[in-house]
Design a protein around this motif. Structure first.
Motif, PDB file in Angstrom:
ATOM      1  N   GLY A   5      -8.584  13.932  42.847  1.00 21.48           N
ATOM      2  CA  GLY A   5      -7.046  14.321  43.215  1.00 21.48           C
ATOM      3  C   GLY A   5      -5.951  14.102  42.246  1.00 21.48           C
ATOM      4  O   GLY A   5      -5.071  14.433  42.407  1.00 21.48           O
ATOM      5  N   ARG A   6      -6.670  13.454  41.173  1.00 20.08           N
ATOM      6  CA  ARG A   6      -5.579  13.092  39.983  1.00 20.08           C
ATOM      7  C   ARG A   6      -6.482  13.853  38.621  1.00 20.08           C
ATOM      8  O   ARG A   6      -5.746  14.927  37.831  1.00 20.08           O
ATOM      9  N   THR A   7      -7.630  13.693  38.320  1.00 18.02           N
ATOM     10  CA  THR A   7      -8.546  14.019  37.395  1.00 18.02           C
ATOM     11  C   THR A   7      -9.857  14.839  37.832  1.00 18.02           C
ATOM     12  O   THR A   7     -10.499  14.323  38.591  1.00 18.02           O
ATOM     13  N   ALA A   8      -9.880  15.938  37.106  1.00 14.22           N
ATOM     14  CA  ALA A   8     -11.312  16.534  37.272  1.00 14.22           C
ATOM     15  C   ALA A   8     -12.274  16.057  36.329  1.00 14.22           C
ATOM     16  O   ALA A   8     -12.100  16.200  35.172  1.00 14.22           O
ATOM     17  N   LEU A   9     -13.674  15.891  36.667  1.00  8.92           N
ATOM     18  CA  LEU A   9     -14.629  15.347  35.918  1.00  8.92           C
ATOM     19  C   LEU A   9     -15.460  16.690  35.683  1.00  8.92           C
ATOM     20  O   LEU A   9     -15.867  17.371  36.480  1.00  8.92           O
ATOM     21  N   ALA A  10     -15.519  16.839  34.312  1.00  6.44           N
ATOM     22  CA  ALA A  10     -16.344  18.147  34.042  1.00  6.44           C
ATOM     23  C   ALA A  10     -17.632  18.176  33.408  1.00  6.44           C
ATOM     24  O   ALA A  10     -17.977  17.979  31.998  1.00  6.44           O
ATOM     25  N   GLY A  11     -18.717  17.679  33.963  1.00  5.28           N
ATOM     26  CA  GLY A  11     -20.039  17.638  33.849  1.00  5.28           C
ATOM     27  C   GLY A  11     -20.095  16.295  33.038  1.00  5.28           C
ATOM     28  O   GLY A  11     -20.852  16.149  31.940  1.00  5.28           O
ATOM     29  N   VAL A  12     -20.053  14.978  33.656  1.00  2.60           N
ATOM     30  CA  VAL A  12     -20.198  13.810  32.962  1.00  2.60           C
ATOM     31  C   VAL A  12     -21.713  13.327  33.146  1.00  2.60           C
ATOM     32  O   VAL A  12     -22.284  13.218  34.391  1.00  2.60           O
ATOM     33  N   ASP A  13     -22.222  13.048  32.096  1.00  3.48           N
ATOM     34  CA  ASP A  13     -23.673  12.454  31.899  1.00  3.48           C
ATOM     35  C   ASP A  13     -23.425  10.896  31.423  1.00  3.48           C
ATOM     36  O   ASP A  13     -22.637  10.572  30.409  1.00  3.48           O
ATOM     37  N   LEU A  14     -24.045   9.854  32.252  1.00  2.00           N
ATOM     38  CA  LEU A  14     -23.999   8.470  31.825  1.00  2.00           C
ATOM     39  C   LEU A  14     -24.913   7.626  32.653  1.00  2.00           C
ATOM     40  O   LEU A  14     -25.142   7.697  33.754  1.00  2.00           O
ATOM     41  N   ASP A  15     -25.663   7.001  31.998  1.00  3.28           N
ATOM     42  CA  ASP A  15     -26.722   6.108  32.409  1.00  3.28           C
ATOM     43  C   ASP A  15     -26.362   4.573  32.397  1.00  3.28           C
ATOM     44  O   ASP A  15     -26.035   4.237  31.093  1.00  3.28           O
ATOM     45  N   ILE A  16     -26.298   3.868  33.354  1.00  2.68           N
ATOM     46  CA  ILE A  16     -25.936   2.492  33.431  1.00  2.68           C
ATOM     47  C   ILE A  16     -27.138   1.721  33.520  1.00  2.68           C
ATOM     48  O   ILE A  16     -28.053   1.744  34.706  1.00  2.68           O
ATOM     49  N   HIS A  17     -27.455   0.695  32.558  1.00  5.17           N
ATOM     50  CA  HIS A  17     -28.797  -0.371  32.677  1.00  5.17           C
ATOM     51  C   HIS A  17     -28.571  -1.718  33.429  1.00  5.17           C
ATOM     52  O   HIS A  17     -27.103  -1.914  33.357  1.00  5.17           O
ATOM     53  N   ARG A  73     -14.011  14.237  30.390  1.00  6.01           N
ATOM     54  CA  ARG A  73     -15.302  14.220  29.735  1.00  6.01           C
ATOM     55  C   ARG A  73     -15.635  13.015  29.016  1.00  6.01           C
ATOM     56  O   ARG A  73     -14.550  12.503  28.638  1.00  6.01           O
ATOM     57  N   VAL A  74     -16.824  12.950  28.761  1.00  6.65           N
ATOM     58  CA  VAL A  74     -17.274  11.509  27.783  1.00  6.65           C
ATOM     59  C   VAL A  74     -17.346  12.310  26.643  1.00  6.65           C
ATOM     60  O   VAL A  74     -18.307  12.891  26.355  1.00  6.65           O
ATOM     61  N   ILE A  75     -16.315  12.171  25.600  1.00  3.75           N
ATOM     62  CA  ILE A  75     -16.516  12.460  24.296  1.00  3.75           C
ATOM     63  C   ILE A  75     -17.327  11.553  23.309  1.00  3.75           C
ATOM     64  O   ILE A  75     -17.676  11.992  22.140  1.00  3.75           O
ATOM     65  N   ALA A  76     -17.407  10.296  23.686  1.00  3.67           N
ATOM     66  CA  ALA A  76     -17.986   9.615  22.901  1.00  3.67           C
ATOM     67  C   ALA A  76     -18.846   8.324  23.419  1.00  3.67           C
ATOM     68  O   ALA A  76     -18.090   8.117  24.469  1.00  3.67           O
ATOM     69  N   LEU A  77     -20.113   7.934  23.423  1.00  3.37           N
ATOM     70  CA  LEU A  77     -20.641   6.857  23.841  1.00  3.37           C
ATOM     71  C   LEU A  77     -21.307   6.062  22.645  1.00  3.37           C
ATOM     72  O   LEU A  77     -22.375   6.485  22.248  1.00  3.37           O
ATOM     73  N   ARG A  78     -20.614   4.943  22.273  1.00  2.00           N
ATOM     74  CA  ARG A  78     -21.037   4.257  21.299  1.00  2.00           C
ATOM     75  C   ARG A  78     -21.155   2.763  21.456  1.00  2.00           C
ATOM     76  O   ARG A  78     -20.452   2.220  22.322  1.00  2.00           O
ATOM     77  N   PRO A  79     -22.243   1.966  20.915  1.00  2.00           N
ATOM     78  CA  PRO A  79     -22.206   0.494  20.820  1.00  2.00           C
ATOM     79  C   PRO A  79     -20.794  -0.062  20.364  1.00  2.00           C
ATOM     80  O   PRO A  79     -20.476   0.315  19.443  1.00  2.00           O
ATOM     81  N   ALA A  80     -20.267  -0.975  21.087  1.00  2.00           N
ATOM     82  CA  ALA A  80     -19.172  -1.383  21.051  1.00  2.00           C
ATOM     83  C   ALA A  80     -19.112  -2.141  19.642  1.00  2.00           C
ATOM     84  O   ALA A  80     -17.882  -2.161  18.728  1.00  2.00           O
ATOM     85  N   GLU A  81     -20.171  -2.845  19.115  1.00  2.00           N
ATOM     86  CA  GLU A  81     -20.123  -3.425  17.794  1.00  2.00           C
ATOM     87  C   GLU A  81     -20.211  -2.621  16.666  1.00  2.00           C
ATOM     88  O   GLU A  81     -20.016  -2.928  15.490  1.00  2.00           O
ATOM     89  N   GLU A  82     -20.327  -1.302  17.141  1.00  2.00           N
ATOM     90  CA  GLU A  82     -20.146  -0.486  15.961  1.00  2.00           C
ATOM     91  C   GLU A  82     -18.909   0.323  15.865  1.00  2.00           C
ATOM     92  O   GLU A  82     -18.437   1.161  14.799  1.00  2.00           O
ATOM     93  N   LEU A  83     -17.967   0.185  16.667  1.00  2.00           N
ATOM     94  CA  LEU A  83     -16.422   0.712  16.467  1.00  2.00           C
ATOM     95  C   LEU A  83     -15.623  -0.337  16.190  1.00  2.00           C
ATOM     96  O   LEU A  83     -15.668  -1.548  16.306  1.00  2.00           O
TER      97      LEU A  83
END
Length: 357
Positions: free
Chosen positions: A134-146, A333-343
């Motif tokens: 209703g506010r934002t369109a997700l455009a092909g999001v891939d995300l695995d959560i452990h 979209r998810v434009i970056a997925l990085r370990p926090a300690e590297e950012l």
């Protein structure tokens, strides 16, 4: 802001921006701002502060209430410190942060970065998810959560963080792709709850709590349909929760009379046991340092038991401190997925603005 938008369709941060604009347009002479930056981006904050400094130079009085010492230092000329309803100190800025923290809490509050307990087991995922909340369109999001992992969702307001959380909770229909928990495709909120997901929205009173109901009544609601307690059991359960979560209230206190921090503690007390995934929007928005620290310690207890945590925050320090990985959202979209300690904060800020390298 879209001038034709209906107010109820705006996000919490957008409503906050609208309120500030409304007050300025009325030509007020004294402007009192209570945590005005909790729902806006760093770029929007800079523009707001520049406007406030200009207005102050023209004679406007600005009273700025905040627990973010960095912002107080950026904006203010003088600071008054309140603790337990008393004025405990006044300082002219600049002033060492350590001195202000000591006045605020009478003891140092030391931030810490918890060790990761994430496993290799995937408990939830989005696979090529396409949908609109209703506010934002997700455009092909891939995300695995452990299991035991903490994932932070970063981005400007409206970039898709809320939509990702609601997609995992079954509140956003999949137009393509899927959301799943433990391999089962999620198609409704009721199903996601039965699979062990719990969702805490940004609007505590708008979506999370019921104005007019007491702390005890909320804890009874949290038991689920078909569960009823007598008055003594309700009070005992509420007293135990109030003590454990350090809620400043009584079992008969209406939740809409509590502070934001205490409302958040009630929401934490309502969480069911044995969760697989916990999704949260802005878990510490508007909270002081001590309350925010308490909230995260309670959340990390769940994480240590294997619950995966996915949270959206506009606070870069919070993302960098508590997330194992950070997913940066931009235009759905998810434009970056990085370990926090590297950012670092600078790089994360660029990514949030859509700069990928």
């Amino acid at each position: 802001l879209d001038p034709d938008a209906v107010t109820r369709t705006l996000g919490v941060g957008e409503r906050q921006q609208l309120e500030i604009l409304r007050l300025l347009s009325l030509g007020v002479k004294v402007l009192i701002l209570d945590e005005p930056t909790s729902g806006i981006s760093a770029d929007q904050r800079e523009k707001l502060f520049a406007a406030l400094k200009r207005l102050a130079s023209e004679g406007l009085i600005v009273l700025f209430v905040s627990h973010k010492l960095e912002e107080v230092e950026m904006l203010c000329d003088e600071v008054s410190i309140l603790r337990a309803g008393k004025l405990v100190g006044e300082r002219t800025l600049p002033c060492p942060n350590e001195e202000l923290v000591a006045l605020m809490f009478d003891e140092p509050v030391l931030p810490y970065r918890p060790d990761s307990v994430a496993s290799d087991s995937v408990v939830a995922s989005l696979s090529g998810f396409v949908g609109h909340d209703g506010r934002t369109a997700l455009a092909g999001v891939d995300l695995d959560i452990h299991a035991g992992e903490v994932i932070g969702l970063a981005g400007l307001e409206g970039s898709g963080q809320r939509a990702v959380l609601r997609a995992l909770a079954g509140l956003v229909p999949a137009e393509d792709g899927s959301a799943s928990i433990d391999g089962t495709v999620v198609s409704s909120y009721e199903q996601s709850r039965s699979l062990g997901l719990h969702y805490l929205p940004a609007g505590r009173l708008e979506e999370g709590l019921v104005p007019g109901l007491t702390i005890a009544e909320h804890l009874e609601l949290a038991l689920g349909s078909g569960s009823r307690l007598d008055a003594d059991e309700m009070e005992a359960r509420a007293l135990a929760a109030i003590e454990h979560y350090r809620i400043k209230g009584t079992p008969s206190s209406p939740v809409d009379g509590l502070s934001g921090g205490n409302q958040q503690r009630v929401l934490l007390a309502m969480m069911p046991a044995g969760l697989r995934v916990l999704g949260m929007e802005h878990p510490t928005r508007g909270l002081d340092i001590e309350s925010a620290d308490f909230v995260w310690r309670a959340l990390l207890e769940r994480r240590d038991d294997g619950t995966a945590i996915v949270f959206a925050s506009a606070d870069l320090d919070e993302l960098l401190q508590y997330a194992d990985r950070i997913a940066v959202m931009f235009e759905g979209r998810v434009i970056a997925l990085r370990p926090a300690e590297e950012l670092g904060g600078d790089e994360l800020g660029y990514l949030i603005g859509g700069v990928r390298s």
